[in-house]
Design a protein around this motif. Structure first.
Motif, PDB file in Angstrom:
ATOM      1  N   VAL A 139      -4.833  13.821   3.719  1.00  9.99           N
ATOM      2  CA  VAL A 139      -5.584  15.041   4.013  1.00  9.99           C
ATOM      3  C   VAL A 139      -6.045  15.661   2.700  1.00  9.99           C
ATOM      4  O   VAL A 139      -5.471  15.420   1.633  1.00  9.99           O
ATOM      5  CB  VAL A 139      -4.734  16.060   4.813  1.00  9.99           C
ATOM      6  N   ARG A 140      -7.126  16.447   2.772  1.00  9.10           N
ATOM      7  CA  ARG A 140      -7.666  17.072   1.576  1.00  9.10           C
ATOM      8  C   ARG A 140      -6.600  17.959   0.916  1.00  9.10           C
ATOM      9  O   ARG A 140      -5.896  18.707   1.585  1.00  9.10           O
ATOM     10  CB  ARG A 140      -8.888  17.911   1.941  1.00  9.10           C
ATOM     11  N   GLY A 141      -6.513  17.824  -0.398  1.00  8.27           N
ATOM     12  CA  GLY A 141      -5.530  18.600  -1.150  1.00  8.27           C
ATOM     13  C   GLY A 141      -4.281  17.815  -1.490  1.00  8.27           C
ATOM     14  O   GLY A 141      -3.492  18.239  -2.329  1.00  8.27           O
ATOM     15  N   GLN A 142      -4.081  16.651  -0.819  1.00  9.66           N
ATOM     16  CA  GLN A 142      -2.952  15.797  -1.156  1.00  9.66           C
ATOM     17  C   GLN A 142      -3.424  14.674  -2.076  1.00  9.66           C
ATOM     18  O   GLN A 142      -4.576  14.248  -2.010  1.00  9.66           O
ATOM     19  CB  GLN A 142      -2.314  15.206   0.102  1.00  9.66           C
ATOM     20  N   HIS A 143      -2.526  14.204  -2.908  1.00  8.08           N
ATOM     21  CA  HIS A 143      -2.885  13.193  -3.898  1.00  8.08           C
ATOM     22  C   HIS A 143      -1.813  12.107  -3.901  1.00  8.08           C
ATOM     23  O   HIS A 143      -0.628  12.383  -3.746  1.00  8.08           O
ATOM     24  CB  HIS A 143      -3.006  13.812  -5.292  1.00  8.08           C
ATOM     25  N   ALA A 144      -2.273  10.872  -4.099  1.00  6.25           N
ATOM     26  CA  ALA A 144      -1.341   9.747  -4.110  1.00  6.25           C
ATOM     27  C   ALA A 144      -1.930   8.604  -4.923  1.00  6.25           C
ATOM     28  O   ALA A 144      -3.142   8.541  -5.163  1.00  6.25           O
ATOM     29  CB  ALA A 144      -1.044   9.279  -2.678  1.00  6.25           C
ATOM     30  N   VAL A 145      -1.049   7.711  -5.359  1.00  8.93           N
ATOM     31  CA  VAL A 145      -1.460   6.462  -5.992  1.00  8.93           C
ATOM     32  C   VAL A 145      -0.653   5.341  -5.357  1.00  8.93           C
ATOM     33  O   VAL A 145       0.391   5.569  -4.733  1.00  8.93           O
ATOM     34  CB  VAL A 145      -1.238   6.473  -7.522  1.00  8.93           C
ATOM     35  N   LEU A 146      -1.150   4.124  -5.507  1.00  4.08           N
ATOM     36  CA  LEU A 146      -0.467   2.942  -4.987  1.00  4.08           C
ATOM     37  C   LEU A 146       0.197   2.217  -6.152  1.00  4.08           C
ATOM     38  O   LEU A 146      -0.476   1.805  -7.099  1.00  4.08           O
ATOM     39  CB  LEU A 146      -1.472   2.023  -4.289  1.00  4.08           C
ATOM     40  N   LEU A 147       1.513   2.082  -6.081  1.00  2.00           N
ATOM     41  CA  LEU A 147       2.259   1.331  -7.091  1.00  2.00           C
ATOM     42  C   LEU A 147       2.240  -0.143  -6.691  1.00  2.00           C
ATOM     43  O   LEU A 147       2.681  -0.505  -5.593  1.00  2.00           O
ATOM     44  CB  LEU A 147       3.695   1.847  -7.175  1.00  2.00           C
ATOM     45  N   VAL A 148       1.711  -0.991  -7.569  1.00  2.00           N
ATOM     46  CA  VAL A 148       1.627  -2.437  -7.318  1.00  2.00           C
ATOM     47  C   VAL A 148       2.717  -3.124  -8.123  1.00  2.00           C
ATOM     48  O   VAL A 148       2.783  -2.988  -9.356  1.00  2.00           O
ATOM     49  CB  VAL A 148       0.237  -2.977  -7.723  1.00  2.00           C
ATOM     50  N   LEU A 149       3.576  -3.867  -7.420  1.00  2.00           N
ATOM     51  CA  LEU A 149       4.721  -4.533  -8.037  1.00  2.00           C
ATOM     52  C   LEU A 149       4.639  -6.042  -7.826  1.00  2.00           C
ATOM     53  O   LEU A 149       3.854  -6.516  -6.987  1.00  2.00           O
ATOM     54  CB  LEU A 149       6.019  -3.993  -7.428  1.00  2.00           C
ATOM     55  N   PRO A 150       5.406  -6.824  -8.580  1.00  2.00           N
ATOM     56  CA  PRO A 150       5.393  -8.277  -8.383  1.00  2.00           C
ATOM     57  C   PRO A 150       5.795  -8.674  -6.958  1.00  2.00           C
ATOM     58  O   PRO A 150       6.351  -7.884  -6.200  1.00  2.00           O
ATOM     59  CB  PRO A 150       6.421  -8.777  -9.407  1.00  2.00           C
ATOM     60  N   GLU A 151       5.468  -9.907  -6.599  1.00  2.00           N
ATOM     61  CA  GLU A 151       5.780 -10.501  -5.298  1.00  2.00           C
ATOM     62  C   GLU A 151       5.038  -9.791  -4.166  1.00  2.00           C
ATOM     63  O   GLU A 151       5.502  -9.766  -3.023  1.00  2.00           O
ATOM     64  CB  GLU A 151       7.302 -10.492  -5.039  1.00  2.00           C
ATOM     65  N   GLY A 152       3.912  -9.197  -4.489  1.00  2.00           N
ATOM     66  CA  GLY A 152       3.086  -8.571  -3.457  1.00  2.00           C
ATOM     67  C   GLY A 152       3.628  -7.266  -2.922  1.00  2.00           C
ATOM     68  O   GLY A 152       3.126  -6.750  -1.917  1.00  2.00           O
ATOM     69  N   ARG A 153       4.636  -6.712  -3.578  1.00  2.00           N
ATOM     70  CA  ARG A 153       5.217  -5.465  -3.082  1.00  2.00           C
ATOM     71  C   ARG A 153       4.375  -4.271  -3.530  1.00  2.00           C
ATOM     72  O   ARG A 153       3.779  -4.273  -4.608  1.00  2.00           O
ATOM     73  CB  ARG A 153       6.649  -5.311  -3.581  1.00  2.00           C
ATOM     74  N   GLY A 154       4.338  -3.271  -2.677  1.00  2.76           N
ATOM     75  CA  GLY A 154       3.592  -2.070  -3.010  1.00  2.76           C
ATOM     76  C   GLY A 154       4.250  -0.838  -2.424  1.00  2.76           C
ATOM     77  O   GLY A 154       4.918  -0.906  -1.384  1.00  2.76           O
ATOM     78  N   LYS A 155       4.072   0.287  -3.088  1.00  2.00           N
ATOM     79  CA  LYS A 155       4.630   1.556  -2.609  1.00  2.00           C
ATOM     80  C   LYS A 155       3.602   2.663  -2.821  1.00  2.00           C
ATOM     81  O   LYS A 155       2.936   2.705  -3.871  1.00  2.00           O
ATOM     82  CB  LYS A 155       5.923   1.898  -3.357  1.00  2.00           C
TER      83      LYS A 155
END
Length: 381
Positions: free
Chosen positions: A249-265
């Motif tokens: 939603v507008r006003g929220q901020h996030a990034v995608l953490l890319v890790l080995p073995e195709g993992r992401g958070k």
């Protein structure tokens, strides 16, 4: 003094189907047609252009004019109008670059500086559409298989209205302008619905302070951490990750953490953080609302202790175009980890322009863009 000027153009001999030069691709450089590479490979492309002019290798139109490049919108609906770029000369002091450490053209008379123009009420977009109806076609063909046209706007009342609007509108080029003489520019109104921004991600390499478990424990003070359901090594996983980032939603901020073995958070920054009192955060409140600024301040500077992560040529932080390229770089061991971002929304970029602020280096990429090589600005005019 006028900032946006008509110019005497030099025209190369163009085939009807232009191929792309794979040797280009610098951040915020315009795409290049393969035909312009011999010119840009010279030590001094502007001087070489003068020699081409003297030898008659390019056709010179001595009548100064403005031009329109019409480029199809990416993924636009069938029959949608093209994105229109005004090709003009920009005075050396016309505008400051939008990003710090902007792209430096090999020749400001050969490579058009992609330039964003504030157009809150669509006036410029309407004038460019009107000019397209009244202009004459100089060249029409394809570039990388997509239709592309170049039009000449004759000196006329509509041309004067375009200049008058642009002499007042906030302008921000994505490249450095020539300090000594006018630069060739491709101005596009922010109001064009076919215009969009591509994010530029960050990869980490050779960073002794990055240990996954420690990092996740420390970053939890600034962001909520959410696991992804699908691996980023699959097309479905990449699509799901993009969707998760894009549906905040507008006003929220996030990034995608890319890790080995195709993992992401997903790292979703906590609401109510007192960024104004955080030493690493930008002083300007407009810049504090940018995802990249939050990544730099909260994650890279504060959690990982990286000094000046936005500095050009940083030994540990690398700009990466494309989420797939970032995932591949982590999988291949080129990066320890990566951070993928949303593109900044148009309204955030407009706010930065209004506040006369500068984005961090390599924040965004503009799509689509007209290729270098359709015409040149006569350096001797």
């Amino acid at each position: 003094m006028a900032r946006v000027l008509p110019f005497s153009a030099l025209f190369p001999s163009l085939e009807s189907h232009l191929s792309a030069d794979d040797g280009g691709g610098s951040f915020n450089a315009p795409p290049r047609s393969a035909s312009v590479r011999p010119l840009l490979d010279r030590v001094d492309p502007t001087a070489e252009l003068g020699r081409w002019r003297a030898a008659g290798s390019v056709l010179r139109d001595s009548r100064p004019a403005l031009y329109l490049a019409e480029v199809p919108a990416q993924d636009g609906p069938l029959g949608a109008p093209p994105v229109r770029f005004l090709l003009c000369a920009l005075a050396p002091d016309a505008a400051d670059p939008l990003e710090s450490d902007p792209y430096r053209p090999r020749s400001a008379q050969v490579e058009p500086a992609i330039t964003l123009a504030a157009d809150d009420h669509g006036v410029l977009r309407g004038l460019l559409a009107e000019a397209a109806e009244r202009s004459s076609v100089v060249w029409q063909g394809t570039f990388q298989g997509a239709p592309l046209s170049l039009r000449r706007i004759e000196p006329s009342p509509v041309a004067k209205r375009i200049q008058a609007v642009l002499d007042e509108a906030p302008l921000r080029p994505l490249a450095e302008l020539d300090e000594r003489r006018p630069s060739l520019a491709a101005i596009v109104p922010l109001s064009d619905p076919g215009l969009h921004f591509e994010p530029v991600h960050r990869g980490l390499h050779g960073l002794d302070t990055f240990h996954e478990d420690t990092f996740l424990r420390l970053v939890a003070a600034y962001a909520r951490v959410y696991d992804l359901d699908e691996p980023l090594t699959s097309a479905r996983g990449v699509g799901d990750a993009r969707e998760r980032l894009a549906t905040l939603v507008r006003g929220q901020h996030a990034v995608l953490l890319v890790l080995p073995e195709g993992r992401g958070k997903i790292l979703r920054f906590r609401q109510g953080l007192d960024l104004a009192h955080l030493k690493a955060a930008p002083r300007n409140p407009t810049l504090r609302s940018l995802d990249l600024a939050l990544l730099n301040a909260l994650v890279l500077r504060t959690v990982l202790g990286i000094k000046d992560p936005e500095a050009p040529g940083h030994p540990n932080v690398f700009a990466v175009q494309g989420l797939e390229s970032l995932v591949r770089g982590v999988e291949e061991g080129k990066f320890q980890a990566g951070f993928a971002l949303n593109p900044p929304p148009l309204w955030e970029v407009r706010a930065v322009m209004e506040a006369a602020q500068t984005l961090p280096s390599k924040t965004l990429r503009v799509e689509p863009a007209p290729p270098a090589g359709l015409l040149f600005l006569d350096p001797e005019a």
